[in-house]
Design a protein around this motif. Structure first.
Motif, PDB file in Angstrom:
ATOM      1  N   UNK A 157       0.824  -1.220   0.000  1.00  0.00           N
ATOM      2  CA  UNK A 157       0.000   0.000   0.000  1.00  0.00           C
ATOM      3  C   UNK A 157       0.856   1.268   0.000  1.00  0.00           C
ATOM      4  N   UNK A 158       2.168   1.103  -0.114  1.00  0.00           N
ATOM      5  CA  UNK A 158       3.000   2.274  -0.331  1.00  0.00           C
ATOM      6  C   UNK A 158       3.860   2.741   0.827  1.00  0.00           C
ATOM      7  N   UNK A 159       3.882   1.985   1.931  1.00  0.00           N
ATOM      8  CA  UNK A 159       4.807   2.352   3.010  1.00  0.00           C
ATOM      9  C   UNK A 159       6.232   2.096   2.537  1.00  0.00           C
ATOM     10  N   UNK A 160       7.123   2.978   2.922  1.00  0.00           N
ATOM     11  CA  UNK A 160       8.534   2.766   2.630  1.00  0.00           C
ATOM     12  C   UNK A 160       9.120   1.821   3.665  1.00  0.00           C
ATOM     13  N   UNK A 161      10.123   1.032   3.262  1.00  0.00           N
ATOM     14  CA  UNK A 161      10.780   0.161   4.255  1.00  0.00           C
ATOM     15  C   UNK A 161      11.193   0.928   5.500  1.00  0.00           C
ATOM     16  N   UNK A 162      11.723   2.138   5.317  1.00  0.00           N
ATOM     17  CA  UNK A 162      12.206   2.853   6.493  1.00  0.00           C
ATOM     18  C   UNK A 162      11.061   3.195   7.444  1.00  0.00           C
ATOM     19  N   UNK A 163       9.884   3.467   6.926  1.00  0.00           N
ATOM     20  CA  UNK A 163       8.740   3.739   7.807  1.00  0.00           C
ATOM     21  C   UNK A 163       8.373   2.503   8.625  1.00  0.00           C
ATOM     22  N   UNK A 164       8.409   1.359   7.972  1.00  0.00           N
ATOM     23  CA  UNK A 164       8.125   0.098   8.684  1.00  0.00           C
ATOM     24  C   UNK A 164       9.163  -0.118   9.774  1.00  0.00           C
ATOM     25  N   UNK A 165      10.424   0.118   9.411  1.00  0.00           N
ATOM     26  CA  UNK A 165      11.494  -0.033  10.403  1.00  0.00           C
ATOM     27  C   UNK A 165      11.290   0.936  11.560  1.00  0.00           C
ATOM     28  N   UNK A 166      10.903   2.159  11.251  1.00  0.00           N
ATOM     29  CA  UNK A 166      10.691   3.145  12.328  1.00  0.00           C
ATOM     30  C   UNK A 166       9.659   2.654  13.340  1.00  0.00           C
ATOM     31  N   UNK A 167       8.548   2.125  12.835  1.00  0.00           N
ATOM     32  CA  UNK A 167       7.501   1.646  13.743  1.00  0.00           C
ATOM     33  C   UNK A 167       8.018   0.495  14.599  1.00  0.00           C
TER      34      UNK A 167
END
Lengths: 159, 159, 159, 159, 159, 159
Positions: F120-130
């Motif tokens: 759905x368009x999340x960047x890997x780094x956003x996932x890592x941040x969470x």
């Protein structure tokens, strides 16, 4: 050591120019001094941005029994983690609300972070959406208890 | 602010002479520089003392995907927390084993900390005692699964 | 059946001369009689040693609704498990505090065991250390809530 | 001490004539001897009734590392608790499956107790119903993972 | 797609003649209309059967903050899941009590479902049995806290 | 009944014109028919939008053992909950990743939802941040294990 992940992701916001890693090979003494002071200051700013004066009060109440925990909250939780670039405050607060609702054993902290979510600009309905979604992932009791906490906050804040 | 708790407990080992709080009002620039470097060094020493080379390998493997998590493990988990005075390494490792056995959802970390407990001088039977005790506090499945992890470590290390 | 683990570990304190396993092939009738009585007595002694009169009150309050649970606490939890040789009372209480803080859903029992830890000679700072350590292994909310419970106990006991 | 609860509930099946509480004031030496032996025997019978030979194998595998845990499983878990009157084996197994599915961190034990449920006469569909119900109380991931474990057991047993 | 499991189990009570799956290939428009209305009605009936008026009050209190959660409780939790054939209400309530006692973080819902268990005909001793059994699978604190909640309900209802 | 919350929040995106509540007083037969079909279709669309073909495969695999669970995932989880207006897919996926990382007992579902987040368009780094943020709220083991799952997904998808 491979190239750090974020370097391969050019669309991620660059980290602030101030160095976050004090042990990096290019650090000079002056930078490191700034690092420690800045870390504490960044923690205080982030805590205030998310929790207003409430969070600072919680932290100060720890000073008698566990002063280092108070520092870790400022320096690590808010200075190192919650202030990171790469994800905005609103999404961070909603992620925290998701996790605390799912865990279901940290109502005081859920309350603080629902307040924080409102403070950084989340709408009540967004907070409710995240809590409702936990019915799927952690069950209806988790969602119901999370919602009860959110309702307390909304009521107290006149929403 | 009340007097910090540890000051009212004269039998607690004094903190090391090196200042742990960089933002204290008496800090000088030189101390603060030392603080950051020392924190990283203390983290590395503690990680090595508890995990040998295994922990450092885990940390380095994080460098590609989450270099800051690697730093936090060194600086915060081992540098700030697990290296604290006031409780010896052996008791700290047994407390960690108790918690990870009770939580029951962190077998890789339980394995590392059973290895660590052996490394800092815990006897296998002490580790087993703590895990068995969790049958009372977290149920028999938790104890059985914790014991299975401990057995793996004991077998691999020839105990 | 392989050789029991503790026999291969000569540095573990020998179990008390009183037989703990009533079904062992060498048990005589007299020993077994003693076993059951001793188990209950050992449970009561251990409960008193750790909790003073408070634990006995909790146990007696169960008599109306679940008398067998009261017996299991005496006979199994305290008579079989918490009274075991191989780990001293202080370490056992700190391990229990670690687990209950990490689980985060058993505040009444955490309170009893913080009191118990003080009773068997743990210093407040040691209890605090274990709870702070849980920030690493179970997160800051777990540590904060565990600390709030410990503070209640310390305040009530004038520490 | 108030009247025990079960005495005020005349429709609860009477406990077996054999005394369960060895320390009761009317116990004679002979009864107490029988108590301990009977407890172990009742544990073995119950373990066999629920798990066939599989449970006994699990218990015996513990003999090298934690022989007392093996005894506790026989004497306490199966001898004291799971063999109690007042609830039939089928309902007990379904309650265990509910709990282990909801906790979600004890797949090996869930497998044993799904097998046990089949052994004591639960139909596969009843087991599935309990697991599905956990979608409401613990979330869909818990139900999905519980179902995956149940499917393994059903497949292995040709159901 | 393999044959649905329940078709291979002829001893499972047949589902009610009313179609539960609105998207099945044989559904007609009229049936689908009935499906949605019936689902809501079935949810209301099941909620009332288990919780009397108490559950409906909880649901209605959600209308201001999360009206869809109120609907989901009626339509999904009670209309789709708890009303399913294949397991009687008494066993379903005991399974829910087992799960909520083991999770230990949902006391309000445990209270509702202990009340519900009494309402659908469970005896207090059966409820107690399930809670005691959780001492084995989730530890003594879980059982003690579950029992405290059950006692509140029993006392309030004069049992 | 008070005014529904969302009506007092005019800045929340209006729900789609298609009625979500089939029992509303203004529903006509035709609308209700559409409701049920639309619910299933909305579930399928949302499942496909988030998981591509992978989610549909998981759902279809349930058809043999628990066909109704397959329907609930489509109709309730994706049709009722995850497709709701008021929060975009990206934020919903990040909230799910936060919760599953914190719970730590649902790795298969975490894998699916990390894949979904990317879809759905999340960047890997956003996932890592969470996931990193969960070190604060659920401890380092939770973050480390969540990150290991995310790494698997990133590697498999060539990121």
């Amino acid at each position: 050591m491979k190239t750090p992940y974020r370097e391969r992701l050019p669309d991620v916001p660059a980290p602030p120019s101030f160095p976050r890693d004090p042990a990096g090979s290019t650090s000079t003494r002056a930078e490191v001094v700034s690092y420690s002071d800045e870390r504490r200051a960044r923690g205080r700013r982030t805590l205030a941005a998310i929790t207003g004066t409430a969070g600072a009060e919680v932290v100060e109440k720890l000073r008698d029994i566990a002063p280092d925990l108070a520092d870790w909250i400022l320096d690590f939780s808010y200075g190192d983690v919650l202030s990171r670039p790469g994800l905005d405050f609103r999404t961070r607060q909603l992620a925290t609300i998701a996790a605390l609702t799912a865990l279901g054993n940290a109502q005081p902290q859920l309350k603080v972070h629902v307040e924080g979510a409102l403070k950084v600009g989340c709408r009540p309905q967004e907070i409710i959406e995240v809590i409702l979604q936990m019915a799927v992932f952690a069950g209806f009791p988790a969602a119901l208890n999370g919602l009860a906490t959110a309702r307390e906050v909304f009521t107290a804040s006149g929403r």
